[in-house]
Scaffold this active site. Structure first.
Site, PDB file in Angstrom:
ATOM      1  N   LYS A 113      -8.065  -0.383  10.889  1.00 45.27           N
ATOM      2  CA  LYS A 113      -7.407  -0.784   9.635  1.00 45.27           C
ATOM      3  C   LYS A 113      -6.116   0.016   9.488  1.00 45.27           C
ATOM      4  O   LYS A 113      -5.067  -0.516   9.106  1.00 45.27           O
ATOM      5  CB  LYS A 113      -8.346  -0.552   8.444  1.00 45.27           C
ATOM      6  CG  LYS A 113      -7.862  -1.160   7.132  1.00 45.27           C
ATOM      7  CD  LYS A 113      -6.908  -0.269   6.355  1.00 45.27           C
ATOM      8  CE  LYS A 113      -6.416  -0.935   5.085  1.00 45.27           C
ATOM      9  NZ  LYS A 113      -5.437  -0.122   4.346  1.00 45.27           N
ATOM     10  N   ASP A 122       2.451 -14.892  11.494  1.00 47.19           N
ATOM     11  CA  ASP A 122       1.111 -15.242  11.023  1.00 47.19           C
ATOM     12  C   ASP A 122       0.195 -14.032  11.198  1.00 47.19           C
ATOM     13  O   ASP A 122      -0.301 -13.771  12.288  1.00 47.19           O
ATOM     14  CB  ASP A 122       0.627 -16.440  11.853  1.00 47.19           C
ATOM     15  CG  ASP A 122      -0.735 -16.954  11.411  1.00 47.19           C
ATOM     16  OD1 ASP A 122      -1.486 -16.195  10.774  1.00 47.19           O
ATOM     17  OD2 ASP A 122      -1.043 -18.108  11.731  1.00 47.19           O
ATOM     18  N   GLU A 125       0.827  -1.222   0.000  1.00 46.75           N
ATOM     19  CA  GLU A 125       0.000   0.000   0.000  1.00 46.75           C
ATOM     20  C   GLU A 125       0.856   1.265   0.000  1.00 46.75           C
ATOM     21  O   GLU A 125       1.642   1.487   0.935  1.00 46.75           O
ATOM     22  CB  GLU A 125      -0.937  -0.004   1.216  1.00 46.75           C
ATOM     23  CG  GLU A 125      -1.887   1.181   1.174  1.00 46.75           C
ATOM     24  CD  GLU A 125      -2.975   1.140   2.231  1.00 46.75           C
ATOM     25  OE1 GLU A 125      -3.313   0.042   2.718  1.00 46.75           O
ATOM     26  OE2 GLU A 125      -3.484   2.220   2.570  1.00 46.75           O
ATOM     27  N   HIS A 153      -2.432  10.851  -0.631  1.00 44.91           N
ATOM     28  CA  HIS A 153      -2.773   9.637  -1.364  1.00 44.91           C
ATOM     29  C   HIS A 153      -2.824   9.866  -2.866  1.00 44.91           C
ATOM     30  O   HIS A 153      -2.449   8.991  -3.635  1.00 44.91           O
ATOM     31  CB  HIS A 153      -4.140   9.107  -0.895  1.00 44.91           C
ATOM     32  CG  HIS A 153      -4.018   8.138   0.235  1.00 44.91           C
ATOM     33  ND1 HIS A 153      -4.454   6.852   0.166  1.00 44.91           N
ATOM     34  CD2 HIS A 153      -3.477   8.278   1.463  1.00 44.91           C
ATOM     35  CE1 HIS A 153      -4.191   6.242   1.304  1.00 44.91           C
ATOM     36  NE2 HIS A 153      -3.612   7.097   2.108  1.00 44.91           N
TER      37      HIS A 153
HETATM   38  P1  NDP Z   1       6.405 -24.374  15.386  1.00 44.95           P
HETATM   39  O1  NDP Z   1       5.486 -25.536  15.211  1.00 44.95           O
HETATM   40  O2  NDP Z   1       7.411 -24.130  14.316  1.00 44.95           O
HETATM   41  O3  NDP Z   1       7.101 -24.509  16.830  1.00 44.95           O
HETATM   42  C1  NDP Z   1       8.080 -23.663  17.296  1.00 44.95           C
HETATM   43  C2  NDP Z   1       9.448 -24.169  16.888  1.00 44.95           C
HETATM   44  O4  NDP Z   1      10.448 -23.241  17.257  1.00 44.95           O
HETATM   45  C3  NDP Z   1       9.753 -25.478  17.568  1.00 44.95           C
HETATM   46  O5  NDP Z   1      10.328 -26.344  16.627  1.00 44.95           O
HETATM   47  C4  NDP Z   1      10.776 -25.089  18.617  1.00 44.95           C
HETATM   48  O6  NDP Z   1      11.709 -26.110  18.819  1.00 44.95           O
HETATM   49  C5  NDP Z   1      11.474 -23.930  17.929  1.00 44.95           C
HETATM   50  N1  NDP Z   1      12.158 -23.033  18.875  1.00 44.95           N
HETATM   51  C6  NDP Z   1      13.485 -22.749  18.812  1.00 44.95           C
HETATM   52  N2  NDP Z   1      13.811 -21.895  19.775  1.00 44.95           N
HETATM   53  C7  NDP Z   1      12.689 -21.639  20.483  1.00 44.95           C
HETATM   54  C8  NDP Z   1      12.423 -20.809  21.607  1.00 44.95           C
HETATM   55  N3  NDP Z   1      13.362 -20.099  22.204  1.00 44.95           N
HETATM   56  N4  NDP Z   1      11.144 -20.739  22.063  1.00 44.95           N
HETATM   57  C9  NDP Z   1      10.171 -21.448  21.461  1.00 44.95           C
HETATM   58  N5  NDP Z   1      10.372 -22.270  20.399  1.00 44.95           N
HETATM   59  C10 NDP Z   1      11.624 -22.358  19.902  1.00 44.95           C
HETATM   60  O7  NDP Z   1       5.625 -23.048  15.502  1.00 44.95           O
HETATM   61  P2  NDP Z   1       4.470 -22.639  16.462  1.00 44.95           P
HETATM   62  O8  NDP Z   1       4.062 -23.737  17.375  1.00 44.95           O
HETATM   63  O9  NDP Z   1       4.896 -21.349  17.083  1.00 44.95           O
HETATM   64  O10 NDP Z   1       3.278 -22.396  15.482  1.00 44.95           O
HETATM   65  C11 NDP Z   1       3.296 -21.311  14.591  1.00 44.95           C
HETATM   66  C12 NDP Z   1       2.844 -21.776  13.243  1.00 44.95           C
HETATM   67  O11 NDP Z   1       1.581 -22.414  13.346  1.00 44.95           O
HETATM   68  C13 NDP Z   1       2.654 -20.645  12.289  1.00 44.95           C
HETATM   69  O12 NDP Z   1       3.215 -21.021  11.063  1.00 44.95           O
HETATM   70  C14 NDP Z   1       1.131 -20.538  12.148  1.00 44.95           C
HETATM   71  O13 NDP Z   1       0.786 -20.030  10.887  1.00 44.95           O
HETATM   72  C15 NDP Z   1       0.687 -21.946  12.338  1.00 44.95           C
HETATM   73  N6  NDP Z   1      -0.659 -22.221  12.822  1.00 44.95           N
HETATM   74  C16 NDP Z   1      -1.476 -21.251  13.348  1.00 44.95           C
HETATM   75  C17 NDP Z   1      -2.726 -21.573  13.852  1.00 44.95           C
HETATM   76  C18 NDP Z   1      -3.565 -20.502  14.465  1.00 44.95           C
HETATM   77  O14 NDP Z   1      -3.128 -19.371  14.592  1.00 44.95           O
HETATM   78  N7  NDP Z   1      -4.789 -20.793  14.881  1.00 44.95           N
HETATM   79  C19 NDP Z   1      -3.214 -22.953  13.819  1.00 44.95           C
HETATM   80  C20 NDP Z   1      -2.257 -23.880  13.297  1.00 44.95           C
HETATM   81  C21 NDP Z   1      -1.044 -23.519  12.810  1.00 44.95           C
HETATM   82  P3  NDP Z   1      11.413 -27.314  19.839  1.00 44.95           P
HETATM   83  O15 NDP Z   1      10.287 -28.095  19.269  1.00 44.95           O
HETATM   84  O16 NDP Z   1      12.696 -28.025  19.882  1.00 44.95           O
HETATM   85  O17 NDP Z   1      11.053 -26.706  21.157  1.00 44.95           O
END
Ligand code: NDP
Length: 422
Positions: free
Chosen positions: A262, A278, A83, A377
């Protein structure tokens, strides 16, 4: 390097090539410098690993808003937006707010919320008691489903039970550290289902993260002296009074509140996108929070403070933004974005992003209550039309001037003017 001493004054006037040269002198990583130099953004291979059915990559402009002063540190903030005028407005507002002392932010905690919705629970009061009696066991169970977050110092820390309509809902509060935590929360919630069914003597409809992240609220405030609104004290006072009124309007009229918010998300989304987060999650949380008093309202408020002769702004919204997880590390441009910011932790990124929302709101209200939003704009609209009409770089400025002289402008007029005069 002391980031506050870097002179970004002429950055907007530079060409993209000159800007790259300027950025080379900052303390960016080799990875970021290569990404910039070679414009090596998301590859098709990585895109194909991120989502399904990939055929191409969509590119958007990636900009920098310098001079963002939050809690005493100056940040250069990456913006990804299509935008026109959003980056210019944010730069303008942040310059003023920096001169006024910057933003001060406050966060009580940063936890995500998961829920298990139980139904056909015979005795909800008894079920509630049974669940609360086993709170420690349930928290341990959730944490054993995702032990790595506990090792990182996070994990499930509390739970509550609420009766809503036909449902008994169990809410779990989880410290997801640097991640947004959708997948870790969902894993934990699903692991609780058999135990909760047994304790409640009911059925489970779903076990899932809630995007209404009310335990990740961030507040940002700023105080802008009247003299920063205009050189003329009387005009500055009128601005302050009108911005106060505009803020009140967004509290009482949802039609205005929607546009007000917005404008806030113009800035927030740009940072959320740039940092690989996200944006649907952040938008969902923000818009739900805008209704937390019962009707949809503006997320920010501004008040003329006659004792300090300032206009005082404040914004509060959930900001479950992450520095780890999802696709954040995969896309070279998101790595660059985090590097430009100085690789802050999630809590700091949340403070910066929320502050950007307030700055964007200030710029919009200042324009709206001053010259009106269209003046700025229309210039950008004319530039877009000139580019769409096929003007070369050397023709754009003069075609924009011609277009601005016309009573109305559109693409066919731009094409005609380009043909006639260039
Ligand atoms: P991930 O599933 O990627 O989990 C976080 C990852 O980061 C893990 O692999 C974790 O490793 C790693 N990690 C490394 N360092 C850290 C730290 N310091 N603290 C925390 N984690 C760390 O992502 P999220 O669980 O955060 O989920 C986000 C994703 O889910 C986005 O892509 C989103 O779009 C999607 N999503 C969103 C939904 C919603 O908003 N309703 C529903 C479903 C999906 P380890 O496992 O070793 O701890």
């Amino acid at each position: 390097m002391d980031k506050t001493r870097i002179n970004w004054g002429e950055f907007a006037k530079k060409t993209p090539k000159e800007r790259l040269h300027f950025l080379e002198n900052l303390n960016l990583s080799e990875d970021s410098l290569t990404t910039l130099k070679l414009q090596k953004m998301l590859s098709l291979d990585i895109a194909n690993q991120m989502v399904e059915n990939v055929i191409a990559r969509q590119a958007l402009p990636f900009s920098v808003v310098p001079d963002v002063l939050v809690d005493g540190t100056v940040y250069r903030v990456p913006f990804v937006t299509e935008e026109p005028s959003v980056v210019a407005a944010a730069s303008f507002a942040n310059k003023i707010i920096k001169r006024s002392g910057g933003f001060k932010t406050y966060q009580e905690k940063r936890q995500m919320i998961g829920q298990v919705a139980l139904y056909e629970v015979g005795d909800k009061e008894q079920a509630t008691r049974a669940i609360l009696d086993k709170k420690k066991k349930i928290l341990d169970l959730a944490n054993s489903a995702y032990p790595s977050i506990v090792k990182r110092g996070g994990g499930a820390c509390d739970l509550t039970v609420e009766e809503k309509g036909d449902f008994l809902i169990v809410y779990l509060f989880i410290d997801t550290k640097e991640a947004m935590g959708a997948n870790m929360v969902n894993t934990m919630m699903e692991a609780l289902v058999p135990t909760l069914k047994e304790l409640s003597n009911g059925k489970a409809l779903m076990a899932i993260l809630s995007n209404y992240a009310t335990h990740s609220l961030v507040t940002s405030t700023c105080q802008i002296p009247l003299r920063c609104l205009s050189r003329h004290p009387e005009e500055a006072l009128v601005f302050a009074q009108k911005i106060t009124l505009a803020s009140q309007l967004a509290q009482v009229d949802p039609y205005r509140a929607s546009t007000h918010n917005k404008g806030i998300f113009n800035g927030i989304d740009a940072v959320v996108l740039a940092t690989g987060n996200d944006w649907r999650a952040i938008e969902a949380a923000g818009h739900t929070y805008a209704s937390h008093k019962g009707n949809y309202q503006g997320l920010s408020s501004w008040r003329y403070n006659s004792s300090t002769k300032t206009i005082d702004g404040t914004i509060t919204l959930p900001m479950p933004i992450a520095t780890k997880g999802g696709s954040i590390g995969l896309n070279p441009s998101t790595r660059l974005a985090h590097d430009l910011l100085g690789n802050p932790q999630a809590k700091i990124l949340a403070a910066i992003t929320t502050s950007i929302g307030l700055a964007q709101n200030f710029a919009a209200l200042k324009a709206l209550t001053g010259t009106g939003i269209q003046a700025g704009h229309m210039k950008l609209q004319a530039k877009s039309l000139a580019l769409l009409a096929g003007a070369k770089e050397s023709q754009v400025t003069s075609l924009v001037k011609e277009l601005l002289k016309q009573p109305t402008m559109n693409l066919s007029l731009a094409k005609q003017l380009l043909k006639d005069k260039h």
